[in-house]
Design a protein around this motif. Structure first.
Motif, mmCIF file in Angstrom:
data_model
loop_
_atom_site.group_PDB
_atom_site.id
_atom_site.type_symbol
_atom_site.label_atom_id
_atom_site.label_comp_id
_atom_site.label_asym_id
_atom_site.label_seq_id
_atom_site.Cartn_x
_atom_site.Cartn_y
_atom_site.Cartn_z
ATOM 1 N N VAL A 42 12.115 -64.689 13.499
ATOM 2 C CA VAL A 42 11.592 -64.012 12.247
ATOM 3 C C VAL A 42 11.224 -63.062 12.843
ATOM 4 C CG1 VAL A 42 11.391 -63.491 9.981
ATOM 5 C CG2 VAL A 42 12.417 -65.793 11.235
ATOM 6 N N LYS A 43 11.703 -61.758 12.781
ATOM 7 C CA LYS A 43 9.872 -60.146 13.779
ATOM 8 C C LYS A 43 9.858 -59.288 11.971
ATOM 9 C CE LYS A 43 10.772 -60.979 18.227
ATOM 10 N NZ LYS A 43 11.325 -60.384 19.726
ATOM 11 N N PHE A 44 9.477 -58.987 11.801
ATOM 12 C CA PHE A 44 8.931 -57.536 10.935
ATOM 13 C C PHE A 44 8.500 -56.747 11.696
ATOM 14 C CE2 PHE A 44 7.911 -61.704 9.445
ATOM 15 C CZ PHE A 44 7.822 -62.626 8.069
ATOM 16 N N LYS A 45 9.169 -55.911 10.831
ATOM 17 C CA LYS A 45 9.082 -53.648 11.828
ATOM 18 C C LYS A 45 7.838 -53.014 10.309
ATOM 19 C CE LYS A 45 12.780 -51.992 12.349
ATOM 20 N NZ LYS A 45 13.578 -51.230 12.766
ATOM 21 N N ILE A 46 7.447 -52.532 11.028
ATOM 22 C CA ILE A 46 6.710 -51.912 9.281
ATOM 23 C C ILE A 46 6.792 -49.654 10.045
ATOM 24 C CG2 ILE A 46 4.483 -50.600 9.243
ATOM 25 C CD1 ILE A 46 3.314 -53.846 9.462
ATOM 26 N N MET A 47 7.222 -49.233 9.589
ATOM 27 C CA MET A 47 7.412 -47.571 9.767
ATOM 28 C C MET A 47 7.320 -46.893 9.140
ATOM 29 S SD MET A 47 11.751 -48.079 9.774
ATOM 30 C CE MET A 47 11.751 -48.483 8.656
ATOM 31 N N SER A 48 6.589 -45.929 9.535
ATOM 32 C CA SER A 48 5.951 -45.000 8.744
ATOM 33 C C SER A 48 6.867 -43.287 9.190
ATOM 34 C CB SER A 48 3.901 -44.827 9.555
ATOM 35 O OG SER A 48 4.724 -43.708 10.452
ATOM 36 N N LEU A 49 6.363 -42.679 7.548
ATOM 37 C CA LEU A 49 7.007 -41.101 7.405
ATOM 38 C C LEU A 49 5.718 -40.684 6.884
ATOM 39 C CD1 LEU A 49 9.057 -39.441 6.702
ATOM 40 C CD2 LEU A 49 9.669 -40.686 5.022
ATOM 41 N N LYS A 50 5.402 -38.707 7.210
ATOM 42 C CA LYS A 50 4.519 -38.095 7.201
ATOM 43 C C LYS A 50 4.930 -37.759 5.730
ATOM 44 C CE LYS A 50 1.918 -34.253 8.078
ATOM 45 N NZ LYS A 50 2.007 -33.189 9.426
ATOM 46 N N VAL A 51 4.104 -38.057 4.657
ATOM 47 C CA VAL A 51 4.564 -37.089 3.266
ATOM 48 C C VAL A 51 3.776 -35.814 3.570
ATOM 49 C CG1 VAL A 51 5.775 -39.133 2.355
ATOM 50 C CG2 VAL A 51 3.513 -38.895 2.178
ATOM 51 N N LYS A 52 4.699 -35.027 1.850
ATOM 52 C CA LYS A 52 3.899 -33.373 1.932
ATOM 53 C C LYS A 52 2.111 -33.913 1.111
ATOM 54 C CE LYS A 52 7.417 -30.687 2.090
ATOM 55 N NZ LYS A 52 7.844 -29.119 1.575
ATOM 56 N N GLY A 53 2.469 -35.253 -0.289
ATOM 57 C CA GLY A 53 0.862 -35.124 -0.880
ATOM 58 C C GLY A 53 1.406 -36.718 -1.771
ATOM 59 N N PRO A 54 0.500 -36.694 -2.542
ATOM 60 C CA PRO A 54 0.659 -38.195 -3.386
ATOM 61 C C PRO A 54 1.742 -37.897 -3.873
ATOM 62 C CG PRO A 54 -1.177 -36.119 -4.037
ATOM 63 C CD PRO A 54 -0.498 -35.430 -2.677
ATOM 64 N N MET A 55 3.082 -38.471 -4.284
ATOM 65 C CA MET A 55 4.373 -38.818 -4.466
ATOM 66 C C MET A 55 4.542 -40.490 -4.833
ATOM 67 S SD MET A 55 6.686 -37.939 -1.545
ATOM 68 C CE MET A 55 6.000 -35.774 -1.720
#
Length: 265
Positions: free
Chosen positions: A161-174
Motif C-alpha cells: 500500500v502506498k499513499f500520495k499527497i498532491m498539492s494545488l495552488k489556489v487564489k485565496g481562502p475558500m
C-alpha cells in the motif's frame, strides 16, 4: 592619291591598336563576372548546407533543453513530517493509525489531497484541506493490518500500500472541494509518495514515540474543532429577559412592602 590610303590604313591600325585593350577588358570583365557568380553560387550552396546541418542541431538543442527542464525537481509547496514514510503500529487484525504533519511553506494558499492504492482498507482524516501560508495540521491515516501470509515474521511483512499527497495552488481562502484537482489537472503537483513502515509496539523506538505524540496532538486539535466558539464580547440580554427580570424585582419589592406592613400592625 596614295597618301590618303596610307592615312586610312594607319588610322585603322591606330584604332585597332586602341580597341585591342578594350576587347581584353571585356573578356576579363566577363570572366571575372562569371567567376563572381560562380563563387556566390558556391557560397549560397554552402549557406544552405550549413542551414540544413544547423537546423536539426537547433531542434535537438531545444528538445534537450525541454528534457532537462522536465528532469529538474519541482519546487515543493508542502513540508511533510515524516518526509517519505507512514509509520503504523503492527497489530494484525486491527485498524491502526498513523499521523503526518503537513505545513504550507509557500507564499500562497495551497490545497492538498490524499490518494491511496487501497481505498477500501485505508482512509485519511482529513482527506484534503486548504492551508494558508505558514499554516500546518496533522492528518491521521487509518489502515487495516492483515495477518501475515506464508509464515512470514510479523515485522518482515512488506505492505504494498502506498499513499500520495498532491498539492494545488489556489487564489485565496475558500471551501475545499476534491473536484478542484480534476478541473486544474495541469497545475497539480505530486508532493510525495509515502510508503508504509510497520513498528513493533512492544519495542520502544523514537519513531513510535513520535507517532504517539503526533496522534495525541491530532486528537486534541480534533476536539478543539468540535467545541463551539467562545463568545468574545459581553453577553447581550434579550428584551424578554429584561422584562422578566424587572417583574421579579417588582414582585420582591411588593412582597417586602407587605411584610413590613404586617410587622407594623
Amino acid at each position: 592619291m596614295a597618301v590618303p590610303d596610307q592615312k586610312s590604313n594607319s588610322e585603322g591600325k591606330v584604332w585597332g591598336f586602341f580597341k585591342l585593350p578594350f576587347r581584353g577588358n571585356n573578356a576579363n570583365t566577363t570572366s571575372s563576372s562569371s567567376s563572381t557568380s560562380h563563387s556566390s553560387h558556391l557560397q549560397h550552396h554552402h549557406n544552405q548546407s550549413n542551414m540544413q546541418v544547423e537546423g536539426p542541431n537547433l531542434h535537438t538543442s531545444g528538445s534537450v533543453s525541454s528534457v532537462a527542464r522536465s528532469l529538474l525537481p519541482t519546487r515543493r509547496r508542502l513540508r511533510l513530517d515524516p518526509s517519505n514514510k507512514l509509520y503504523f503500529p503492527y497489530e494484525p487484525g486491527k485498524q491502526v493509525r498513523s499521523a503526518i504533519r503537513i505545513k504550507n511553506t509557500s507564499k500562497s494558499h495551497v490545497a492538498f489531497k490524499f490518494q491511496t492504492t487501497a481505498p477500501k482498507s485505508c482512509f485519511m482524516r482529513p482527506p484534503g484541506a486548504i492551508l494558508a501560508p505558514g499554516e500546518s495540521l496533522i492528518a491521521t491515516v487509518f489502515k487495516f493490518v492483515e495477518h501475515p501470509e506464508n509464515n512470514e515474521k510479523p515485522m518482515e511483512q512488506k505492505s504494498k500500500v502506498k499513499f500520495k499527497i498532491m498539492s494545488l495552488k489556489v487564489k485565496g481562502p475558500m471551501d475545499y472541494v476534491p473536484e478542484m484537482f480534476d478541473e486544474l489537472k495541469d497545475q497539480v503537483a505530486v508532493e510525495q509518495i509515502l510508503r508504509v513502515v510497520f513498528l513493533d509496539v512492544e519495542r520502544p523506538s523514537p519513531a513510535l514515540d513520535k507517532l504517539k505524540r503526533q496522534l495525541a496532538e491530532a486528537e486534541a486539535a480534533l476536539e478543539a474543532r468540535k467545541k463551539p466558539p467562545e463568545e468574545a464580547g459581553p453577553r447581550i440580554i434579550g428584551e424578554g429577559l429584561v422584562i422578566d427580570e424587572w417583574k421579579e424585582r417588582r414582585e420582591r419589592y411588593l412582597a417586602r412592602q407587605q411584610f413590613d406592613g404586617v410587622d407594623s400592625v
